[in-house]
Write a protein that holds these residues in place. Sequence first.
Motif, PDB file in Angstrom:
ATOM      1  N   ILE A  58       0.826  -1.205   0.000  1.00  0.00           N
ATOM      2  CA  ILE A  58       0.000   0.000   0.000  1.00  0.00           C
ATOM      3  C   ILE A  58       0.862   1.258   0.000  1.00  0.00           C
ATOM      4  N   SER A  59       1.974   1.239   0.753  1.00  0.00           N
ATOM      5  CA  SER A  59       2.821   2.426   0.845  1.00  0.00           C
ATOM      6  C   SER A  59       3.429   2.792  -0.501  1.00  0.00           C
ATOM      7  N   THR A  60       3.614   1.827  -1.376  1.00  0.00           N
ATOM      8  CA  THR A  60       4.132   2.103  -2.712  1.00  0.00           C
ATOM      9  C   THR A  60       3.016   2.505  -3.662  1.00  0.00           C
ATOM     10  N   ALA A  61       1.893   1.815  -3.586  1.00  0.00           N
ATOM     11  CA  ALA A  61       0.804   2.042  -4.533  1.00  0.00           C
ATOM     12  C   ALA A  61       0.287   3.461  -4.481  1.00  0.00           C
ATOM     13  N   ASP A  62      -0.001   3.993  -3.283  1.00  0.00           N
ATOM     14  CA  ASP A  62      -0.583   5.326  -3.231  1.00  0.00           C
ATOM     15  C   ASP A  62       0.421   6.408  -3.637  1.00  0.00           C
ATOM     16  N   SER A  63       1.720   6.161  -3.390  1.00  0.00           N
ATOM     17  CA  SER A  63       2.743   7.125  -3.813  1.00  0.00           C
ATOM     18  C   SER A  63       2.795   7.230  -5.332  1.00  0.00           C
ATOM     19  N   PHE A  64       2.737   6.095  -6.018  1.00  0.00           N
ATOM     20  CA  PHE A  64       2.778   6.116  -7.470  1.00  0.00           C
ATOM     21  C   PHE A  64       1.472   6.646  -8.060  1.00  0.00           C
ATOM     22  N   PHE A  65       0.377   6.379  -7.377  1.00  0.00           N
ATOM     23  CA  PHE A  65      -0.891   6.999  -7.741  1.00  0.00           C
ATOM     24  C   PHE A  65      -0.727   8.516  -7.828  1.00  0.00           C
ATOM     25  N   MET A  66      -0.202   9.087  -6.740  1.00  0.00           N
ATOM     26  CA  MET A  66      -0.080  10.536  -6.660  1.00  0.00           C
ATOM     27  C   MET A  66       0.887  11.073  -7.707  1.00  0.00           C
ATOM     28  N   ALA A  67       1.973  10.360  -7.958  1.00  0.00           N
ATOM     29  CA  ALA A  67       2.954  10.825  -8.941  1.00  0.00           C
ATOM     30  C   ALA A  67       2.331  10.897 -10.330  1.00  0.00           C
ATOM     31  N   GLY A  68       1.585   9.860 -10.716  1.00  0.00           N
ATOM     32  CA  GLY A  68       0.949   9.869 -12.023  1.00  0.00           C
ATOM     33  C   GLY A  68      -0.154  10.901 -12.118  1.00  0.00           C
ATOM     34  N   ALA A  69      -0.975  11.000 -11.077  1.00  0.00           N
ATOM     35  CA  ALA A  69      -2.110  11.925 -11.090  1.00  0.00           C
ATOM     36  C   ALA A  69      -1.653  13.378 -11.123  1.00  0.00           C
ATOM     37  N   SER A  70      -0.586  13.693 -10.378  1.00  0.00           N
ATOM     38  CA  SER A  70      -0.121  15.083 -10.354  1.00  0.00           C
ATOM     39  C   SER A  70       0.388  15.517 -11.720  1.00  0.00           C
ATOM     40  N   SER A  71       0.877  14.586 -12.543  1.00  0.00           N
ATOM     41  CA  SER A  71       1.298  14.937 -13.898  1.00  0.00           C
ATOM     42  C   SER A  71       0.116  15.395 -14.744  1.00  0.00           C
ATOM     43  N   ILE A  72      -1.008  14.732 -14.582  1.00  0.00           N
ATOM     44  CA  ILE A  72      -2.186  15.111 -15.370  1.00  0.00           C
ATOM     45  C   ILE A  72      -2.668  16.504 -14.989  1.00  0.00           C
ATOM     46  N   VAL A  73      -2.891  16.718 -13.690  1.00  0.00           N
ATOM     47  CA  VAL A  73      -3.479  17.995 -13.271  1.00  0.00           C
ATOM     48  C   VAL A  73      -2.485  19.144 -13.403  1.00  0.00           C
ATOM     49  N   ASN A  74      -1.210  18.905 -13.068  1.00  0.00           N
ATOM     50  CA  ASN A  74      -0.226  19.989 -13.082  1.00  0.00           C
ATOM     51  C   ASN A  74       0.264  20.329 -14.479  1.00  0.00           C
ATOM     52  N   ASP A  75       0.372  19.312 -15.334  1.00  0.00           N
ATOM     53  CA  ASP A  75       1.035  19.506 -16.618  1.00  0.00           C
ATOM     54  C   ASP A  75       0.091  19.566 -17.813  1.00  0.00           C
ATOM     55  N   LEU A  76      -1.112  19.037 -17.668  1.00  0.00           N
ATOM     56  CA  LEU A  76      -2.063  19.092 -18.783  1.00  0.00           C
ATOM     57  C   LEU A  76      -3.237  20.028 -18.496  1.00  0.00           C
ATOM     58  N   ILE A  77      -3.786  19.944 -17.291  1.00  0.00           N
ATOM     59  CA  ILE A  77      -4.988  20.721 -16.971  1.00  0.00           C
ATOM     60  C   ILE A  77      -4.640  22.134 -16.493  1.00  0.00           C
ATOM     61  N   ARG A  78      -3.734  22.232 -15.531  1.00  0.00           N
ATOM     62  CA  ARG A  78      -3.431  23.533 -14.919  1.00  0.00           C
ATOM     63  C   ARG A  78      -2.987  24.595 -15.924  1.00  0.00           C
ATOM     64  N   PRO A  79      -2.105  24.277 -16.893  1.00  0.00           N
ATOM     65  CA  PRO A  79      -1.680  25.321 -17.830  1.00  0.00           C
ATOM     66  C   PRO A  79      -2.817  25.857 -18.704  1.00  0.00           C
ATOM     67  N   ARG A  80      -3.906  25.113 -18.804  1.00  0.00           N
ATOM     68  CA  ARG A  80      -5.019  25.523 -19.671  1.00  0.00           C
ATOM     69  C   ARG A  80      -6.169  26.182 -18.913  1.00  0.00           C
ATOM     70  N   LEU A  81      -6.046  26.276 -17.592  1.00  0.00           N
ATOM     71  CA  LEU A  81      -7.093  26.921 -16.798  1.00  0.00           C
ATOM     72  C   LEU A  81      -6.890  28.431 -16.774  1.00  0.00           C
ATOM     73  N   LYS A  82      -7.935  29.159 -17.070  1.00  0.00           N
ATOM     74  CA  LYS A  82      -7.843  30.622 -17.014  1.00  0.00           C
ATOM     75  C   LYS A  82      -7.857  31.111 -15.571  1.00  0.00           C
ATOM     76  N   VAL A  83      -8.691  30.476 -14.732  1.00  0.00           N
ATOM     77  CA  VAL A  83      -8.754  30.817 -13.322  1.00  0.00           C
ATOM     78  C   VAL A  83      -8.211  29.637 -12.515  1.00  0.00           C
ATOM     79  N   GLN A  84      -7.095  29.834 -11.817  1.00  0.00           N
ATOM     80  CA  GLN A  84      -6.409  28.731 -11.133  1.00  0.00           C
ATOM     81  C   GLN A  84      -6.585  28.828  -9.617  1.00  0.00           C
ATOM     82  N   ASP A  85      -7.827  28.743  -9.158  1.00  0.00           N
ATOM     83  CA  ASP A  85      -8.046  28.760  -7.726  1.00  0.00           C
ATOM     84  C   ASP A  85      -7.851  27.355  -7.156  1.00  0.00           C
ATOM     85  N   ASP A  86      -7.541  27.274  -5.859  1.00  0.00           N
ATOM     86  CA  ASP A  86      -7.206  26.000  -5.228  1.00  0.00           C
ATOM     87  C   ASP A  86      -8.371  25.010  -5.254  1.00  0.00           C
ATOM     88  N   LYS A  87      -9.581  25.495  -5.100  1.00  0.00           N
ATOM     89  CA  LYS A  87     -10.739  24.607  -5.074  1.00  0.00           C
ATOM     90  C   LYS A  87     -10.868  23.852  -6.393  1.00  0.00           C
TER      91      LYS A  87
END
Length: 480
Positions: free
Chosen positions: A333-362
Amino acid sequence: MFNGQEQTILGGLVIIYFLFLFGVSLYINHKSIKTYDDYNVAGRSVSIFPLILTFVGTAVGGSTLLGFMENGYKFGMGQQWLNFGLLLAGIIMLFFFVKKIRGYGEKYNMVTIADFTVLRFGEGARFPTVLSILIAYSAITGMQFVAIATILNLTIGLSITAGIIISWILLTLKTYFGGMKSVIWQDAFHGTIQTIGIFILFVVVIAVSGGWENISQSAAAINEGTHLSIFTISPKEVFVYLLTIGAYQFVRQDLWQRFWAAKNLKTATRGYWISITLAFLTGFFVIVIGVAGKYGLQMGEINPTLSYYEIIANVFNFPMVVVMIIALLATVISTADSFFMAGASSIVNDLIRPRLKVQDDKKLLFFSRMSVLFVSVFALLLALYIPQLVNLWVTGTAMLVSSLLAPVIFGLFWKGATKAGGAWAMWIGLIIAVGWQLAGHPFGIHPVFIGLPVSTVLVLVISLLTSEKNSVRTPEGEHI
């Protein structure tokens, strides 16, 4: 392996353990996760103790405990080269990479490796970086699904396929709500359990086996004494391990994120130094346990895939078997959730975030959680496609190394690396490695032996040819 009553007890404990972890994730989500940085890099404030254990918890996963032990049981001490490759890469990382990675992260508030590659090579590097990370981390996350499925198969009699699906659901929910803060604090808990559990198992197995001399005599008696030498492994296999599992340490996004999550550089370096030592010792012990299980415990003909379960059942009574099953769960479990987060953060940080006009935390938090769901589905498909632990690990790391290793190293240490050189090297290295994998390793050549050299040559040659046209500058205009 276990009778009906024992299966019921083990199955009940597994469910209770997952519910406990899920509850912790919900609590941390409610109390601590307020911002995008909280969810993805734990607020950049992690202290030394949890940092050490999250490094260890992530490094020592299901493939280490189950896969290393299986390989030790089948092939002998030569499998220590898997472990040596990890240690060598860790030492190089510590002395040459950590300070630079931490410096870039602090200066530019980085969350993912793509933040670095885009800074260094421009927007053309964004998509190949994200694609490489997703393929590798989804494969390694899927590997943990397979490991948990094996546990469920033995404890409550579920099929491997059903176990993969159930572990996918449980781990997805836990990671979805908890984010990186939950991952790091649960890793501290899991890292403690797994380290103590593996050390106890090592001591007990060696003692029950009658010591290493008795193990050596037993191996010699069946003409397998050479299996106790670390040199009973082909050079090709050694290089596959060094260039995949070893080399991938330099482009492990989960490692980079922990360097950035530490409260300062001193904490990051000290925590990593202690963790690579503990991880090496753990891997060493696990392989020795596999070897000692075969020649010292003399259990007869068993399925090597089940060597961990057979060994703990051979040397412990049922209450201790329960403890060791929990230690195994903690490891996976300690490995699985870490790799989950690593892959997921690439999607939101590198694909979605640069295309958002309003980048609020929510809004960013919402997309972070949606990215966890996407990665989980991709990992599930890979787990169902390649349900062998070490194979899945090596496949995922080969894709990452072939695409990112050369551009990242040249980007960190050579100012002459250009945008075109980095971006083309990433794309071609990844395409070749994936194609070679899908083609079934033509001529018996591993994908990393094709993808990595091509990527290295491309970043060098194209950078030299485009040095005047593609000089790289930071957003502040600074040449790097």
